[in-house]
Design an enzyme around this catalytic site. Structure first.
Site, mmCIF file in Angstrom:
data_model
loop_
_atom_site.group_PDB
_atom_site.id
_atom_site.type_symbol
_atom_site.label_atom_id
_atom_site.label_comp_id
_atom_site.label_asym_id
_atom_site.label_seq_id
_atom_site.Cartn_x
_atom_site.Cartn_y
_atom_site.Cartn_z
ATOM 1 N N HIS A 42 0.781 -1.551 0.190
ATOM 2 C CA HIS A 42 0.058 -0.096 -0.410
ATOM 3 C C HIS A 42 1.009 1.355 0.176
ATOM 4 O O HIS A 42 0.741 2.465 -0.817
ATOM 5 C CB HIS A 42 -1.304 0.271 1.030
ATOM 6 C CG HIS A 42 -1.822 -1.341 1.312
ATOM 7 N ND1 HIS A 42 -2.912 -0.973 0.698
ATOM 8 C CD2 HIS A 42 -1.756 -2.477 2.157
ATOM 9 C CE1 HIS A 42 -3.533 -2.626 0.923
ATOM 10 N NE2 HIS A 42 -3.143 -3.080 1.740
ATOM 11 N N LYS A 43 1.864 0.944 1.110
ATOM 12 C CA LYS A 43 2.667 1.937 0.433
ATOM 13 C C LYS A 43 3.258 2.217 -0.234
ATOM 14 O O LYS A 43 3.099 3.690 -0.814
ATOM 15 C CB LYS A 43 3.815 2.154 2.048
ATOM 16 C CG LYS A 43 3.467 2.004 2.874
ATOM 17 C CD LYS A 43 4.629 2.150 4.110
ATOM 18 C CE LYS A 43 3.764 2.624 5.381
ATOM 19 N NZ LYS A 43 5.480 1.863 6.444
ATOM 20 N N ASP A 58 8.271 5.330 8.340
ATOM 21 C CA ASP A 58 7.784 4.749 9.371
ATOM 22 C C ASP A 58 6.608 6.065 8.958
ATOM 23 O O ASP A 58 7.267 6.746 8.593
ATOM 24 C CB ASP A 58 8.398 4.998 10.255
ATOM 25 C CG ASP A 58 8.789 3.910 11.303
ATOM 26 O OD1 ASP A 58 7.577 2.930 11.478
ATOM 27 O OD2 ASP A 58 7.319 4.250 12.452
ATOM 28 N N HIS A 82 -0.058 12.984 4.251
ATOM 29 C CA HIS A 82 1.750 12.863 5.631
ATOM 30 C C HIS A 82 2.866 11.613 4.667
ATOM 31 O O HIS A 82 3.831 12.478 4.810
ATOM 32 C CB HIS A 82 0.524 11.756 6.833
ATOM 33 C CG HIS A 82 -0.190 10.620 6.842
ATOM 34 N ND1 HIS A 82 1.103 9.394 6.504
ATOM 35 C CD2 HIS A 82 -1.319 10.319 6.466
ATOM 36 C CE1 HIS A 82 -0.217 8.272 5.986
ATOM 37 N NE2 HIS A 82 -1.027 8.865 6.571
ATOM 38 N N ARG A 83 2.604 11.235 4.199
ATOM 39 C CA ARG A 83 3.346 10.225 2.900
ATOM 40 C C ARG A 83 3.959 11.628 1.999
ATOM 41 O O ARG A 83 4.722 11.863 1.659
ATOM 42 C CB ARG A 83 2.962 8.971 2.911
ATOM 43 C CG ARG A 83 2.930 8.369 1.985
ATOM 44 C CD ARG A 83 3.011 6.787 2.025
ATOM 45 N NE ARG A 83 3.552 6.142 2.871
ATOM 46 C CZ ARG A 83 2.682 6.010 3.652
ATOM 47 N NH1 ARG A 83 1.396 5.952 3.578
ATOM 48 N NH2 ARG A 83 2.463 4.983 4.981
ATOM 49 N N TYR A 136 -5.052 2.687 8.584
ATOM 50 C CA TYR A 136 -6.051 3.210 9.675
ATOM 51 C C TYR A 136 -6.549 3.665 8.957
ATOM 52 O O TYR A 136 -7.370 4.850 9.070
ATOM 53 C CB TYR A 136 -5.149 3.957 10.616
ATOM 54 C CG TYR A 136 -4.571 2.602 11.765
ATOM 55 C CD1 TYR A 136 -5.052 2.896 12.973
ATOM 56 C CD2 TYR A 136 -3.303 2.441 12.157
ATOM 57 C CE1 TYR A 136 -4.384 2.039 14.331
ATOM 58 C CE2 TYR A 136 -2.371 1.792 12.658
ATOM 59 C CZ TYR A 136 -3.420 0.912 13.968
ATOM 60 O OH TYR A 136 -3.008 1.189 14.808
ATOM 61 N N ASP A 137 -6.441 4.025 7.246
ATOM 62 C CA ASP A 137 -7.118 4.804 6.839
ATOM 63 C C ASP A 137 -8.486 4.572 7.014
ATOM 64 O O ASP A 137 -9.589 6.028 6.554
ATOM 65 C CB ASP A 137 -7.410 4.213 5.294
ATOM 66 C CG ASP A 137 -5.582 5.369 4.787
ATOM 67 O OD1 ASP A 137 -5.163 5.202 5.426
ATOM 68 O OD2 ASP A 137 -5.684 4.743 4.309
ATOM 69 N N LYS A 182 -6.193 11.498 -1.804
ATOM 70 C CA LYS A 182 -4.941 10.976 -0.198
ATOM 71 C C LYS A 182 -4.206 11.766 -0.592
ATOM 72 O O LYS A 182 -3.728 12.231 0.054
ATOM 73 C CB LYS A 182 -5.192 9.274 -0.167
ATOM 74 C CG LYS A 182 -4.429 9.218 0.668
ATOM 75 C CD LYS A 182 -4.418 7.635 1.102
ATOM 76 C CE LYS A 182 -3.380 7.577 3.111
ATOM 77 N NZ LYS A 182 -3.102 6.378 2.955
ATOM 78 N N PHE A 206 -6.163 -0.552 3.734
ATOM 79 C CA PHE A 206 -4.919 0.149 4.526
ATOM 80 C C PHE A 206 -4.667 1.177 5.904
ATOM 81 O O PHE A 206 -5.654 1.475 5.955
ATOM 82 C CB PHE A 206 -4.634 1.171 3.071
ATOM 83 C CG PHE A 206 -2.894 1.195 3.964
ATOM 84 C CD1 PHE A 206 -1.863 0.638 4.434
ATOM 85 C CD2 PHE A 206 -2.481 2.918 3.598
ATOM 86 C CE1 PHE A 206 -1.076 1.089 4.781
ATOM 87 C CE2 PHE A 206 -1.410 2.804 3.219
ATOM 88 C CZ PHE A 206 -0.554 1.778 4.359
#
Ligand code: IMP
Length: 184
Positions: free
Chosen positions: A12-13, A66, A169-170, A143-144, A164, A141
């Site tokens: 997912h990341k 992270d 944040h990412r 905590y989404d 998103k 995914f």
């Protein structure tokens, strides 16, 4: 096009990072391997240690990241322990901990560590929001399904990936990394 490896065991990341990288003219090469994760209070320290160890093992310019979700009413829990909390108490457990609490404020933080020949640098991105009162549907995914970013009514899980990515944040951490790389 610059090639940088992403060391992560989380698809997912990588799905989120790929289009962000492409938009900055960076080719991300996925090394499907979980980074070594030290125990520390800050996600930046965790990312940095993971980046240093991954670079020592692989010797190619790379990033590791992270992420943690920090819930105000729980004094920042699960924060750096987000993966463990997800696997144990899960989303239902988090919602139970928040029952009857006035504040549902939370923030997502991502730290991206770049490790290359001459330096190791960490970039952080933060998004403020609230924890939903129930598990929302959509993309599943982490905590989404329970995180609603500030200024929105939809949880992250209910957004298209591009939505998103437009303010996550990412993405915020990646923007800082891309800006750094462009000056190198
Ligand atoms: P880690 O960065 O892989 O340690 O992730 C910590 C926990 O947060 C894991 O349970 C991930 O699934 C979850 N997580 C990481 N990034 C996100 C995200 O962008 N949205 C939702 N959950 C996430």
């Amino acid at each position: 096009m610059r090639e940088i490896s992403i060391v992560s065991g989380n698809r997912h990341k990588v799905d989120e990072l790929m289009p962000l990288a492409k938009a900055h003219g960076i080719r991300l090469k996925w090394i499907n391997y979980s980074k070594v994760e030290i125990q520390a209070d800050g996600i930046s320290d965790i990312a940095r240690a993971g980046g240093i160890l991954a670079y020592a093992a692989l010797g190619v310019p790379l990033i590791v990241e992270d992420t943690g979700i920090f819930i105000s009413a729980l004094k920042g829990f699960p924060g750096p322990y987000s993966a463990q909390a997800y696997k144990t108490i899960g989303l239902e457990g988090i919602l139970t901990l928040l029952k009857g609490r006035k504040s549902r404020k939370a923030e997502f933080r991502t730290a991206i560590c770049y490790a290359g020949d001459e330096d190791t640098v960490v970039f952080e991105g933060v998004v403020h929001g609230t924890i939903a009162t129930r598990i929302r549907g959509g993309r599943d995914f982490g905590y989404d399904p329970i995180f609603i970013p500030e200024g929105h009514t939809k949880a992250y899980s209910e957004m298209e990936l591009a939505e998103k990515n437009s303010a996550s944040h990412r993405a915020a951490a990646f923007e800082k990394f891309a800006e750094y790389l462009s000056r190198k």
